[in-house]
Design a protein around this motif. Structure first.
Motif, PDB file in Angstrom:
ATOM      1  N   PRO A  63      48.642  16.426 112.716  1.00 34.02           N
ATOM      2  CA  PRO A  63      47.899  17.717 111.615  1.00 34.02           C
ATOM      3  C   PRO A  63      46.377  17.236 111.098  1.00 34.02           C
ATOM      4  CG  PRO A  63      49.890  16.994 110.835  1.00 34.02           C
ATOM      5  CD  PRO A  63      49.895  16.253 112.149  1.00 34.02           C
ATOM      6  N   ALA A  64      45.672  17.957 111.006  1.00 34.57           N
ATOM      7  CA  ALA A  64      44.149  17.799 110.510  1.00 34.57           C
ATOM      8  C   ALA A  64      44.360  17.341 109.201  1.00 34.57           C
ATOM      9  CB  ALA A  64      43.372  19.051 110.497  1.00 34.57           C
ATOM     10  N   PRO A  65      43.510  16.366 108.960  1.00 30.61           N
ATOM     11  CA  PRO A  65      43.615  15.722 107.306  1.00 30.61           C
ATOM     12  C   PRO A  65      43.361  16.667 106.244  1.00 30.61           C
ATOM     13  CG  PRO A  65      41.948  14.601 108.590  1.00 30.61           C
ATOM     14  CD  PRO A  65      42.212  15.769 109.240  1.00 30.61           C
ATOM     15  N   LEU A  66      43.757  16.788 105.065  1.00 30.43           N
ATOM     16  CA  LEU A  66      43.769  17.650 103.820  1.00 30.43           C
ATOM     17  C   LEU A  66      42.667  17.067 103.199  1.00 30.43           C
ATOM     18  CD1 LEU A  66      44.886  19.923 102.330  1.00 30.43           C
ATOM     19  CD2 LEU A  66      46.309  18.240 101.013  1.00 30.43           C
ATOM     20  N   SER A  67      41.650  18.039 102.912  1.00 32.13           N
ATOM     21  CA  SER A  67      40.565  17.751 102.060  1.00 32.13           C
ATOM     22  C   SER A  67      40.925  18.288 100.496  1.00 32.13           C
ATOM     23  CB  SER A  67      39.178  18.197 102.766  1.00 32.13           C
ATOM     24  OG  SER A  67      38.037  17.961 101.957  1.00 32.13           O
ATOM     25  N   LEU A  68      40.310  17.680  99.751  1.00 32.43           N
ATOM     26  CA  LEU A  68      40.479  18.122  98.150  1.00 32.43           C
ATOM     27  C   LEU A  68      39.322  17.736  97.524  1.00 32.43           C
ATOM     28  CD1 LEU A  68      42.314  19.188  95.815  1.00 32.43           C
ATOM     29  CD2 LEU A  68      43.017  16.721  95.532  1.00 32.43           C
TER      30      LEU A  68
ATOM     31  N   LYS B  51      37.378  10.977  88.379  1.00 31.84           N
ATOM     32  CA  LYS B  51      37.584   9.748  87.467  1.00 31.84           C
ATOM     33  C   LYS B  51      38.929   9.623  86.876  1.00 31.84           C
ATOM     34  CE  LYS B  51      35.092   7.565  83.706  1.00 31.84           C
ATOM     35  NZ  LYS B  51      34.270   7.626  82.580  1.00 31.84           N
ATOM     36  N   ARG B  52      39.578  10.980  86.499  1.00 31.32           N
ATOM     37  CA  ARG B  52      40.858  10.976  85.904  1.00 31.32           C
ATOM     38  C   ARG B  52      41.850  10.596  87.013  1.00 31.32           C
ATOM     39  NH1 ARG B  52      44.708  15.434  84.032  1.00 31.32           N
ATOM     40  NH2 ARG B  52      46.180  14.439  82.688  1.00 31.32           N
ATOM     41  N   LEU B  53      41.721  11.027  87.969  1.00 31.71           N
ATOM     42  CA  LEU B  53      42.702  10.941  89.248  1.00 31.71           C
ATOM     43  C   LEU B  53      42.481   9.118  89.683  1.00 31.71           C
ATOM     44  CD1 LEU B  53      44.390  11.925  91.420  1.00 31.71           C
ATOM     45  CD2 LEU B  53      42.646  12.204  92.695  1.00 31.71           C
ATOM     46  N   GLU B  54      41.561   8.672  89.541  1.00 31.44           N
ATOM     47  CA  GLU B  54      41.388   7.291  89.886  1.00 31.44           C
ATOM     48  C   GLU B  54      42.011   6.441  88.712  1.00 31.44           C
ATOM     49  OE1 GLU B  54      37.067   7.003  90.336  1.00 31.44           O
ATOM     50  OE2 GLU B  54      37.166   7.397  92.438  1.00 31.44           O
ATOM     51  N   LYS B  55      41.840   6.888  87.592  1.00 30.06           N
ATOM     52  CA  LYS B  55      42.254   6.150  86.168  1.00 30.06           C
ATOM     53  C   LYS B  55      43.989   6.092  86.581  1.00 30.06           C
ATOM     54  CE  LYS B  55      41.949   5.572  81.487  1.00 30.06           C
ATOM     55  NZ  LYS B  55      41.168   6.044  80.224  1.00 30.06           N
ATOM     56  N   LEU B  56      44.328   7.432  86.785  1.00 32.17           N
ATOM     57  CA  LEU B  56      45.829   7.591  87.009  1.00 32.17           C
ATOM     58  C   LEU B  56      46.587   6.804  87.914  1.00 32.17           C
ATOM     59  CD1 LEU B  56      46.217  11.416  86.276  1.00 32.17           C
ATOM     60  CD2 LEU B  56      47.008   9.632  84.776  1.00 32.17           C
ATOM     61  N   ALA B  57      45.749   6.567  89.112  1.00 33.10           N
ATOM     62  CA  ALA B  57      46.316   5.809  90.455  1.00 33.10           C
ATOM     63  C   ALA B  57      46.079   4.582  90.011  1.00 33.10           C
ATOM     64  CB  ALA B  57      45.254   6.520  91.437  1.00 33.10           C
ATOM     65  N   GLY B  58      45.375   3.983  89.301  1.00 34.44           N
ATOM     66  CA  GLY B  58      45.200   2.545  88.850  1.00 34.44           C
ATOM     67  C   GLY B  58      44.668   1.777  90.237  1.00 34.44           C
ATOM     68  N   ASP B  59      45.372   0.855  90.778  1.00 35.50           N
ATOM     69  CA  ASP B  59      45.100   0.213  91.955  1.00 35.50           C
ATOM     70  C   ASP B  59      45.634   0.790  93.154  1.00 35.50           C
ATOM     71  OD1 ASP B  59      43.759  -1.847  90.355  1.00 35.50           O
ATOM     72  OD2 ASP B  59      45.516  -3.112  90.410  1.00 35.50           O
ATOM     73  N   GLN B  60      46.205   1.944  93.187  1.00 38.88           N
ATOM     74  CA  GLN B  60      46.884   2.392  94.248  1.00 38.88           C
ATOM     75  C   GLN B  60      45.886   3.452  94.909  1.00 38.88           C
ATOM     76  OE1 GLN B  60      50.287   4.810  93.102  1.00 38.88           O
ATOM     77  NE2 GLN B  60      51.054   5.084  95.195  1.00 38.88           N
ATOM     78  N   PRO B  61      45.932   3.329  96.275  1.00 43.67           N
ATOM     79  CA  PRO B  61      44.910   4.497  97.112  1.00 43.67           C
ATOM     80  C   PRO B  61      45.385   5.691  96.610  1.00 43.67           C
ATOM     81  CG  PRO B  61      45.916   2.696  98.659  1.00 43.67           C
ATOM     82  CD  PRO B  61      46.594   2.434  97.201  1.00 43.67           C
ATOM     83  N   LEU B  62      44.125   6.523  96.570  1.00 44.70           N
ATOM     84  CA  LEU B  62      44.256   7.723  96.065  1.00 44.70           C
ATOM     85  C   LEU B  62      45.314   8.547  96.756  1.00 44.70           C
ATOM     86  CD1 LEU B  62      40.723   8.819  95.083  1.00 44.70           C
ATOM     87  CD2 LEU B  62      42.515   8.164  93.402  1.00 44.70           C
ATOM     88  N   GLY B  63      45.170   8.607  98.250  1.00 44.87           N
ATOM     89  CA  GLY B  63      46.118   9.324  98.976  1.00 44.87           C
ATOM     90  C   GLY B  63      47.358   9.048  98.600  1.00 44.87           C
ATOM     91  N   SER B  64      47.952   7.717  98.505  1.00 44.81           N
ATOM     92  CA  SER B  64      49.075   7.309  98.393  1.00 44.81           C
ATOM     93  C   SER B  64      49.667   7.886  97.009  1.00 44.81           C
ATOM     94  CB  SER B  64      49.365   5.855  98.515  1.00 44.81           C
ATOM     95  OG  SER B  64      49.055   5.130  99.659  1.00 44.81           O
ATOM     96  N   PHE B  65      48.761   7.626  96.048  1.00 43.68           N
ATOM     97  CA  PHE B  65      49.029   7.915  94.557  1.00 43.68           C
ATOM     98  C   PHE B  65      49.312   9.696  94.507  1.00 43.68           C
ATOM     99  CE2 PHE B  65      47.694  10.153  90.773  1.00 43.68           C
ATOM    100  CZ  PHE B  65      48.666   9.483  89.847  1.00 43.68           C
ATOM    101  N   ILE B  66      48.742  10.450  95.489  1.00 38.82           N
ATOM    102  CA  ILE B  66      48.653  11.805  95.421  1.00 38.82           C
ATOM    103  C   ILE B  66      49.997  12.181  96.026  1.00 38.82           C
ATOM    104  CG2 ILE B  66      47.842  13.979  96.163  1.00 38.82           C
ATOM    105  CD1 ILE B  66      44.973  12.823  95.861  1.00 38.82           C
ATOM    106  N   LYS B  67      50.134  11.862  97.050  1.00 41.00           N
ATOM    107  CA  LYS B  67      51.531  12.040  98.100  1.00 41.00           C
ATOM    108  C   LYS B  67      52.701  11.386  97.050  1.00 41.00           C
ATOM    109  CE  LYS B  67      51.687  10.479 102.356  1.00 41.00           C
ATOM    110  NZ  LYS B  67      51.527   9.783 103.716  1.00 41.00           N
ATOM    111  N   ASP B  68      52.593  10.450  96.289  1.00 45.66           N
ATOM    112  CA  ASP B  68      53.850   9.924  95.647  1.00 45.66           C
ATOM    113  C   ASP B  68      54.073  11.010  94.659  1.00 45.66           C
ATOM    114  OD1 ASP B  68      54.092   7.832  97.232  1.00 45.66           O
ATOM    115  OD2 ASP B  68      53.330   6.208  95.590  1.00 45.66           O
ATOM    116  N   ARG B  69      53.249  11.460  94.029  1.00 41.76           N
ATOM    117  CA  ARG B  69      53.234  12.550  92.869  1.00 41.76           C
ATOM    118  C   ARG B  69      53.832  13.662  93.435  1.00 41.76           C
ATOM    119  NH1 ARG B  69      51.516  10.979  87.236  1.00 41.76           N
ATOM    120  NH2 ARG B  69      51.902  13.119  86.969  1.00 41.76           N
TER     121      ARG B  69
END
Length: 130
Positions: free
Chosen positions: A10-15, A23-41
């Motif tokens: 499947p084509a990658p998802l763009s957001l 900035k808020r997303l990066e702060k919430l994710a901490g050291d976790q990669p953004l893609g992994s953090f979003i999938k986990d959530r």
């Protein structure tokens, strides 16, 4: 003989996010990669019931620990303690004991937060002379 055909991925998802959202997303994710953090959530409840609540608590702990570090609490308390030791700040014995107790309490809070995140606290930078 037929050629092996790879199934299409499947084509990658763009957001799209504005700067504040990113900035808020990066702060919430901490050291976790953004893609992994979003999938986990997004998929936390599907993986394990109650997982999103655990993740929310974890993120709260991360934010509190980050706030302690960002606000120079440790550096300010250290500066006060050093001023007391050098004689630049004259306090009563009771006031000095209260500041020393406050330093230790802040260090204990930091260590408790780090342990709650499943990490090992660093070696104490203070030698207990305060």
């Amino acid at each position: 003989m037929t050629a092996h055909v790879k199934p299409k991925r499947p084509a990658p998802l763009s957001l799209r996010l504005n700067k504040a959202e990113r900035k808020r997303l990066e702060k919430l994710a901490g050291d976790q990669p953004l893609g992994s953090f979003i999938k986990d959530r997004v998929f936390a409840d599907a993986l394990m019931p109650g997982a999103s609540e655990v993740l929310d608590r974890y993120q709260m702990l991360v934010r509190v620990l980050a706030a302690l570090g960002e606000n120079d609490v440790f550096a300010n308390l250290d500066a006060i303690a050093k001023a007391i030791e050098a004689g630049d700040l004259v306090l009563s014995d009771e006031q000095e004991a209260q500041i020393a107790a406050s330093c230790l309490l802040v260090l204990e809070m930091r260590d408790d937060l780090i342990r709650a995140l499943g990490l090992k606290p660093p070696a104490q930078p203070y030698d207990g002379d305060y």
